[in-house]
Structure formats: C-alpha cells, structure tokens
Design a protein around this motif. Structure first.
Motif, mmCIF file in Angstrom:
data_model
loop_
_atom_site.group_PDB
_atom_site.id
_atom_site.type_symbol
_atom_site.label_atom_id
_atom_site.label_comp_id
_atom_site.label_asym_id
_atom_site.label_seq_id
_atom_site.Cartn_x
_atom_site.Cartn_y
_atom_site.Cartn_z
ATOM 1 N N SER A 68 -14.973 10.880 7.487
ATOM 2 C CA SER A 68 -13.653 10.963 6.843
ATOM 3 C C SER A 68 -13.197 9.567 6.450
ATOM 4 N N THR A 69 -12.590 9.466 5.266
ATOM 5 C CA THR A 69 -12.211 8.160 4.740
ATOM 6 C C THR A 69 -10.736 8.097 4.385
ATOM 7 N N ASN A 70 -10.227 6.881 4.335
ATOM 8 C CA ASN A 70 -8.871 6.644 3.886
ATOM 9 C C ASN A 70 -8.828 5.261 3.236
ATOM 10 N N TYR A 71 -7.987 5.122 2.210
ATOM 11 C CA TYR A 71 -7.962 3.897 1.426
ATOM 12 C C TYR A 71 -6.535 3.396 1.230
ATOM 13 N N ALA A 72 -6.417 2.093 1.060
ATOM 14 C CA ALA A 72 -5.151 1.517 0.609
ATOM 15 C C ALA A 72 -4.901 1.997 -0.818
ATOM 16 N N ASP A 73 -3.646 2.200 -1.152
ATOM 17 C CA ASP A 73 -3.301 2.675 -2.494
ATOM 18 C C ASP A 73 -3.840 1.738 -3.576
ATOM 19 N N SER A 74 -3.866 0.453 -3.286
ATOM 20 C CA SER A 74 -4.259 -0.540 -4.282
ATOM 21 C C SER A 74 -5.739 -0.462 -4.671
#
Length: 120
Positions: free
Chosen positions: A56-62
């Motif tokens: 599972s992944t998550n990213y900064a909006d930028s």
C-alpha cells in the motif's frame, strides 16, 4: 544494526526522470514501512512517499502522479521513480525503514541521503 544505502541521485533537467534506490542490510528479520523523505535548503524534512510491507502506498500531494514508490522485499530494497521533475523537487532525498530484528527488536533507521538537483 541496520544500514540503508541510497543511490541514484544526480543532476537532471526539468521534465526529466531519476530513479532512487535504497537497500537495507544488517540484522533484519522483517521490514515494515519504508519511505522516502526530502529536505530542501532552509526547509524542514518532508514525507514524499511511503509503502507498507503489503504494497500500500501514499504520496505527498506535490508528487502525486509524478513519483512512484515500490519495493522488492526479496532484496530489502525500496525505489522511488521520479518523472516530470521540477526545480522545486531539488532536495536531499532520504530513505527510512521500520524494521524488526531476528530478536524482534524494532528499529527505525535513515539513509545518509542522496542529492537530487533539477536545473537547466
């Protein structure tokens, strides 16, 4: 004790791509979360992307839509594919790993950092 070795940084023109790698070694039974952070001059270190042991992944909006984090559990390695790079992506990039030793001791470790410079 766990060591994290980063590679892949460098100088790239705006719009270009780079792939960072971070290999973990040492007393490792399992690696939970792995992540990439970055720190630009005069700014605080910020989370770029994170990946769980299950993928599972998550990213900064930028960086959403431009960066992709992945991992190879067999190699204890995490990657950061960076596309469409912008000058504001210029920073020192650090990897971080949350690991368990064979004795079930938890450790959170950081790499030494790799410089990414986006400039024409």
């Amino acid at each position: 004790q766990v060591q994290l070795a980063e590679s892949g940084g460098g100088l790239v023109q705006p719009g270009g791509s780079l792939r960072l790698s971070c290999a973990a070694s040492g007393s490792i039974f399992a690696i939970n979360v792995m992540a990439w952070y970055r720190q630009a001059p005069g700014k605080q270190r910020e989370l770029v992307a994170v990946i769980s042991s299950g993928g599972s992944t998550n990213y900064a909006d930028s960086v959403k839509g431009r960066f992709t984090i992945s991992r190879d559990n067999a190699k204890n390695t995490v990657y950061l594919q960076m596309n469409s790079l912008k000058p504001e992506d210029t920073a020192v990039y650090y990897c971080k790993a949350d690991t368990l030793s064979p004795s079930m001791t938890r450790s959170v470790d950081w790499g030494q950092g790799t410089q990414v410079t986006v400039s024409s």
